[in-house]
Design a protein around this motif. Structure first.
Motif, PDB file in Angstrom:
ATOM      1  N   THR A 308     -17.609  67.791  76.343  1.00  0.00           N
ATOM      2  CA  THR A 308     -17.593  68.598  77.564  1.00  0.00           C
ATOM      3  C   THR A 308     -18.098  67.762  78.741  1.00  0.00           C
ATOM      4  O   THR A 308     -17.562  67.837  79.851  1.00  0.00           O
ATOM      5  N   GLY A 384     -18.088  76.148  73.885  1.00  0.00           N
ATOM      6  CA  GLY A 384     -18.856  75.574  72.778  1.00  0.00           C
ATOM      7  C   GLY A 384     -18.890  76.428  71.543  1.00  0.00           C
ATOM      8  O   GLY A 384     -19.025  75.920  70.438  1.00  0.00           O
ATOM      9  N   GLU A 385     -18.806  77.730  71.699  1.00  0.00           N
ATOM     10  CA  GLU A 385     -18.859  78.639  70.554  1.00  0.00           C
ATOM     11  C   GLU A 385     -18.374  80.002  71.029  1.00  0.00           C
ATOM     12  O   GLU A 385     -18.267  80.241  72.233  1.00  0.00           O
ATOM     13  N   PRO A 386     -18.099  80.894  70.088  1.00  0.00           N
ATOM     14  CA  PRO A 386     -17.689  82.228  70.518  1.00  0.00           C
ATOM     15  C   PRO A 386     -18.817  82.871  71.322  1.00  0.00           C
ATOM     16  O   PRO A 386     -19.991  82.720  70.992  1.00  0.00           O
ATOM     17  N   ASP A 408     -13.704  81.816  79.537  1.00  0.00           N
ATOM     18  CA  ASP A 408     -14.206  81.461  78.204  1.00  0.00           C
ATOM     19  C   ASP A 408     -13.217  80.453  77.642  1.00  0.00           C
ATOM     20  O   ASP A 408     -12.099  80.793  77.266  1.00  0.00           O
ATOM     21  N   THR A 409     -13.631  79.186  77.621  1.00  0.00           N
ATOM     22  CA  THR A 409     -12.698  78.090  77.355  1.00  0.00           C
ATOM     23  C   THR A 409     -12.835  77.596  75.922  1.00  0.00           C
ATOM     24  O   THR A 409     -13.884  77.108  75.529  1.00  0.00           O
ATOM     25  N   TRP A 410     -11.767  77.710  75.158  1.00  0.00           N
ATOM     26  CA  TRP A 410     -11.780  77.189  73.786  1.00  0.00           C
ATOM     27  C   TRP A 410     -11.121  75.829  73.719  1.00  0.00           C
ATOM     28  O   TRP A 410      -9.984  75.658  74.195  1.00  0.00           O
ATOM     29  N   TRP A 411     -11.821  74.882  73.145  1.00  0.00           N
ATOM     30  CA  TRP A 411     -11.259  73.546  72.913  1.00  0.00           C
ATOM     31  C   TRP A 411     -12.187  72.774  72.012  1.00  0.00           C
ATOM     32  O   TRP A 411     -13.177  73.320  71.519  1.00  0.00           O
ATOM     33  N   GLN A 412     -11.901  71.499  71.774  1.00  0.00           N
ATOM     34  CA  GLN A 412     -12.640  70.694  70.811  1.00  0.00           C
ATOM     35  C   GLN A 412     -12.690  69.234  71.264  1.00  0.00           C
ATOM     36  O   GLN A 412     -11.860  68.812  72.078  1.00  0.00           O
ATOM     37  N   THR A 413     -13.601  68.476  70.664  1.00  0.00           N
ATOM     38  CA  THR A 413     -13.653  67.035  70.925  1.00  0.00           C
ATOM     39  C   THR A 413     -12.251  66.447  70.724  1.00  0.00           C
ATOM     40  O   THR A 413     -11.795  65.609  71.505  1.00  0.00           O
ATOM     41  N   ASP A 497     -10.568  76.209  63.042  1.00  0.00           N
ATOM     42  CA  ASP A 497     -11.109  77.503  63.471  1.00  0.00           C
ATOM     43  C   ASP A 497     -10.265  78.660  62.949  1.00  0.00           C
ATOM     44  O   ASP A 497      -9.050  78.527  62.782  1.00  0.00           O
ATOM     45  N   ILE A 509     -11.403  83.700  69.099  1.00  0.00           N
ATOM     46  CA  ILE A 509     -11.832  82.688  68.122  1.00  0.00           C
ATOM     47  C   ILE A 509     -12.950  83.304  67.278  1.00  0.00           C
ATOM     48  O   ILE A 509     -13.928  83.828  67.826  1.00  0.00           O
ATOM     49  N   ARG A 512     -15.589  78.651  62.723  1.00  0.00           N
ATOM     50  CA  ARG A 512     -15.023  77.662  61.817  1.00  0.00           C
ATOM     51  C   ARG A 512     -14.680  78.280  60.466  1.00  0.00           C
ATOM     52  O   ARG A 512     -15.398  79.131  59.957  1.00  0.00           O
ATOM     53  N   ASN A 518     -21.787  75.548  63.755  1.00  0.00           N
ATOM     54  CA  ASN A 518     -21.864  75.441  65.196  1.00  0.00           C
ATOM     55  C   ASN A 518     -23.237  75.976  65.606  1.00  0.00           C
ATOM     56  O   ASN A 518     -23.451  77.167  65.695  1.00  0.00           O
ATOM     57  N   ARG A 523     -21.753  70.776  67.018  1.00  0.00           N
ATOM     58  CA  ARG A 523     -21.111  70.750  65.698  1.00  0.00           C
ATOM     59  C   ARG A 523     -21.926  69.954  64.703  1.00  0.00           C
ATOM     60  O   ARG A 523     -22.312  68.835  64.972  1.00  0.00           O
TER      61      ARG A 523
HETATM   62  C1  6R9 Z   1     -15.604  71.695  73.578  1.00  0.00           C
HETATM   63  C2  6R9 Z   1     -16.382  71.708  72.299  1.00  0.00           C
HETATM   64  C3  6R9 Z   1     -15.479  72.485  68.926  1.00  0.00           C
HETATM   65  C4  6R9 Z   1     -15.695  73.779  68.180  1.00  0.00           C
HETATM   66  C5  6R9 Z   1     -14.418  74.562  68.011  1.00  0.00           C
HETATM   67  C6  6R9 Z   1     -14.944  75.979  67.916  1.00  0.00           C
HETATM   68  C7  6R9 Z   1     -16.107  75.981  68.870  1.00  0.00           C
HETATM   69  C8  6R9 Z   1     -15.654  75.692  71.349  1.00  0.00           C
HETATM   70  C9  6R9 Z   1     -15.269  77.741  71.959  1.00  0.00           C
HETATM   71  C10 6R9 Z   1     -15.496  77.729  70.563  1.00  0.00           C
HETATM   72  C11 6R9 Z   1     -15.155  79.997  70.456  1.00  0.00           C
HETATM   73  C12 6R9 Z   1     -14.987  79.005  72.575  1.00  0.00           C
HETATM   74  N1  6R9 Z   1     -15.751  76.440  70.224  1.00  0.00           N
HETATM   75  N2  6R9 Z   1     -15.366  76.477  72.398  1.00  0.00           N
HETATM   76  N3  6R9 Z   1     -15.440  78.856  69.815  1.00  0.00           N
HETATM   77  N4  6R9 Z   1     -14.938  80.104  71.770  1.00  0.00           N
HETATM   78  N5  6R9 Z   1     -14.775  79.140  73.892  1.00  0.00           N
HETATM   79  O1  6R9 Z   1     -17.223  72.566  72.118  1.00  0.00           O
HETATM   80  O2  6R9 Z   1     -16.064  70.738  71.400  1.00  0.00           O
HETATM   81  O3  6R9 Z   1     -18.190  70.114  70.164  1.00  0.00           O
HETATM   82  O4  6R9 Z   1     -15.892  69.478  69.315  1.00  0.00           O
HETATM   83  O5  6R9 Z   1     -16.714  71.837  69.206  1.00  0.00           O
HETATM   84  O6  6R9 Z   1     -16.557  74.620  68.927  1.00  0.00           O
HETATM   85  O7  6R9 Z   1     -15.389  76.253  66.624  1.00  0.00           O
HETATM   86  O8  6R9 Z   1     -13.731  74.147  66.849  1.00  0.00           O
HETATM   87  P1  6R9 Z   1     -16.752  70.482  69.991  1.00  0.00           P
END
Ligand code: 6R9
Length: 646
Positions: A308, A384-386, A408-413, A497, A509, A512, A518, A523
């Protein structure tokens, strides 16, 4: 509560880049014609040699490759710094807010240009060349940004390691990518407490004989030892290098950075991102998701040690010529009003943080928020998490005075940038839902056999096709890249997820579905914590699971079996918790540790984590089928012990 619908405010629909109709139009185009869509939007960054090929992707095992804009050349640092100097040289690029509320600093684009060039020349002076990996282990100070951009400028690949990680964790990450250069600071400070970064680096380097050079940025002035011939002070070298440094011409698919993240098995993976696609995607999502307009003051509270921080403190905002705020401290220091005081002090318009911080602040009540103005705030974000609807509603009502939409932004590394999120001028909000996919992103929910599920349903969250910000490989282990993300559900990217899609096509979401925890948005692989525990001389076996935690989202629950002849005691419990802290870092400390005379295993020796999760959750009613256990009696023992733990 979760059925509540919060409509797009009328002024937002009018003023935002994208309203609902425009979202639908752009989204449909991006899915029907991804090549045409990205050919157009790839132009948002400046290319040295423009691309003619947009996309070349295969998720097949034999031939797994992901390439975007592959024949184009550019420089990421040029796009984040140099190109803004002419028109916006006097505008602020970075506002730095220190841990101590009386300390701050502003850095204009012109100043940033100077700092980054000098830093790049210091790197060159120390022997760093294009393609070399440089490990950055720094506090949240402007020099961390200069260091990352300086790497990008000369084509070196940065690997930022979060300052909260232990010397052992740092050493593992240095060794994994054969990094011969380290950039650190004397100390960091968070919440008034010093963090001995140089000392940790020294400890780490005991097991990294290949490191040639350690560049030390003076921050607190705390005492450190410098190793002759290896360690140099940044300011000493900076005083003797040239102030100009040209940008290296990089191919779109040249590596930009490695960032280590935890998986369900083995040691952390080096997620590799490349230059062109990543920058296009980070900047585009930053503009549209946050509806970033020139002049906005934007603050993301993450640490640059996490993705992030890479995408939404540094690369996205700076590529857009934004003013990005970098905060050294913590939300509760000197008191729990700090975030809102900083918003008032710097007139922050867009504020992006994690649910764990929101829940921690919510626990302190409304007063620390309400005594601040927060008038400048326009938009709030979560990542970062739900986020539980209760925390969402508090954030909306108390922090945002019901005026600010929440994204509320969902994404990952691995994804490089945001994949599922509302757009504030387009998407009606539902508390707790990440809502709809970003342009070019096609979520697919599949059952455990990989069959796509349609309509309102729940399943494993996959993405059908590639997007430019996607990771390209696991550094040094392309096979693991395939196995982790593309082997379970053929032809799709699997996120790890679980997810529900409702009647309106909104995504929720659920967390995991693998053995990744989380914890406060960080993570953690259960396997990593388990191997740290069994590395202790008194431990025979360990199993780690997550359990619901009010503030952290998930807490770490460890079951530990001691070796023959070892006696369980409270002192040993404390020792083991300390041990994990030392092995990995404070974020991995078990919250609860239970002695387990035996672990529930199948006859083939597989630990049945499902049962351990239930027991950790204090829910013994529905343990499911235990008939396949080698010794069903261990479950009763564990339940007895759990009840003693309270
Ligand atoms: C950007 C970041 C990724 C994991 C992802 C999920 C959880 C991230 C979320 C979310 C629900 C959201 N996650 N954003 N779950 N709502 N808006 O956090 O990257 O550290 O790689 O974690 O975090 O489980 O798979 P990262």
């Amino acid at each position: 509560m979760s059925d509540q619908l919060i409509k797009v405010p009328a002024d937002w629909a009018k003023s935002a880049y994208v309203d609902d109709a425009k979202y639908t139009e752009m989204y449909e185009q991006s899915i029907k014609d991804p090549v045409g869509f990205w050919a157009e939007h790839g132009k948002r960054v400046d290319w040295i040699k423009p691309y003619t090929k947009v996309k070349d992707v295969s998720y097949n095992q034999r031939d797994l490759h992901i390439r975007w804009f592959e024949d184009g050349t550019l420089n990421a640092c040029y796009n984040c710094v140099d190109r803004h100097v002419k028109d916006k040289g006097d505008e602020v690029a970075i506002i730095w807010e220190g841990d101590d509320p009386s300390v701050d600093q502003t850095i204009t684009y012109t100043q940033l240009h100077h700092h980054v060039q000098r830093f790049a020349n210091v790197l060159k002076d120390q022997g760093v060349k294009k393609g070399d990996r440089v490990t950055i282990y720094m506090p949240m100070i402007p020099e961390a940004a200069y260091a990352m951009l300086a790497c990008a400028r000369i084509g070196a690949v940065h690997s930022v390691v979060f300052g909260g990680f232990s010397p052992d964790a740092l050493a593992g990450r240095i060794q994994d990518c054969d990094s011969r250069f380290v950039i650190t600071s004397d100390e960091g400070v968070r919440g008034g407490r010093p963090i001995p970064l140089k000392e940790n680096t020294d400890d780490a380097l005991d097991s990294c004989p290949d490191v040639e050079s350690v560049i030390v940025v003076e921050h607190t002035g705390g005492a450190v030892t410098m190793k002759e011939g290896r360690d140099v002070w940044y300011h000493e070298v900076a005083g003797r290098v040239d102030h100009e440094c040209p940008c290296e011409e990089m191919n779109a698919e040249d590596p930009l950075f490695i960032l280590y993240t935890s998986g369900s098995t083995g040691k952390p993976k080096g997620v590799l991102h490349t230059t062109g696609g990543y920058l296009v995607y980070a900047s585009m999502t930053h503009q549209y998701v946050f509806d970033y307009k020139p002049g906005d003051i934007y603050w993301c509270t993450a640490d640059v040690g996490w993705v992030t921080g890479h995408s939404y403190i540094l690369y996205g905002p700076l590529a857009n010529g934004a003013t990005t705020l970098m905060f050294e401290g913590v939300p509760t220091y000197p008191d729990s009003s700090r975030c809102w005081q900083v918003c008032d002090k710097h007139n922050v318009n867009i504020f992006y943080t994690a649910p764990t911080a929101i829940r921690a602040l919510m626990r302190e009540g409304d007063e620390p928020v309400k005594k601040t103005s927060r008038k400048s705030l326009r938009l709030l974000g979560s990542v970062g998490e739900p986020i539980n609807p209760e925390a969402w509603l508090w954030y909306h009502k108390v922090v945002g005075d019901e005026r600010c939409p929440i994204v509320d932004t969902w994404w990952q590394t691995e994804t490089g940038g945001i994949l599922i999120s509302p757009l504030p001028g387009a998407t009606d909000l539902k508390p707790g839902s990440a809502t709809r996919p970003f342009f070019g992103v096609e979520p697919v929910l599949v059952d455990n056999d990989g069959h796509p599920l349609h309509g309102a349903t729940s399943g494993n969250l996959c993405i059908a096709d590639s997007w430019p910000g996607q990771m390209r490989t696991v550094y040094g282990d392309h096979k693991r890249f395939f196995e982790t993300y593309f082997s379970q559900f053929k032809g799709k990217y699997f996120s790890g997820d679980g997810c529900r899609r409702d009647e309106d096509g909104y995504y929720w979401i659920t967390g995991r579905v693998d053995d990744v925890l989380n914890v406060s948005g960080h993570r953690m692989g259960t396997a990593e914590i388990e191997s740290a525990l069994v590395a202790h001389e008194k431990v025979a076996e360990a199993a780690v699971v997550g359990y619901p935690h009010d503030i952290k989202g998930q807490g770490i629950y460890a079951y530990v079996t001691l070796k023959q002849g070892q006696d369980p005691s409270d002192d040993l419990k404390k020792e083991l918790v300390q041990w994990v802290r030392k092995e990995i870092g404070p974020i991995a400390s078990p919250d609860l540790l239970q002695w387990a005379p035996g672990l529930p295993k199948t006859r083939s020796g597989k630990i049945m984590r499902r049962i351990l999760r239930k027991i950790a959750e204090d829910d013994f009613s529905n343990l499911g089928d235990t008939s396949t256990l080698a010794d069903p009696g261990v479950v009763d023992d564990l339940i007895d012990n759990r009840q003693n733990l309270g």
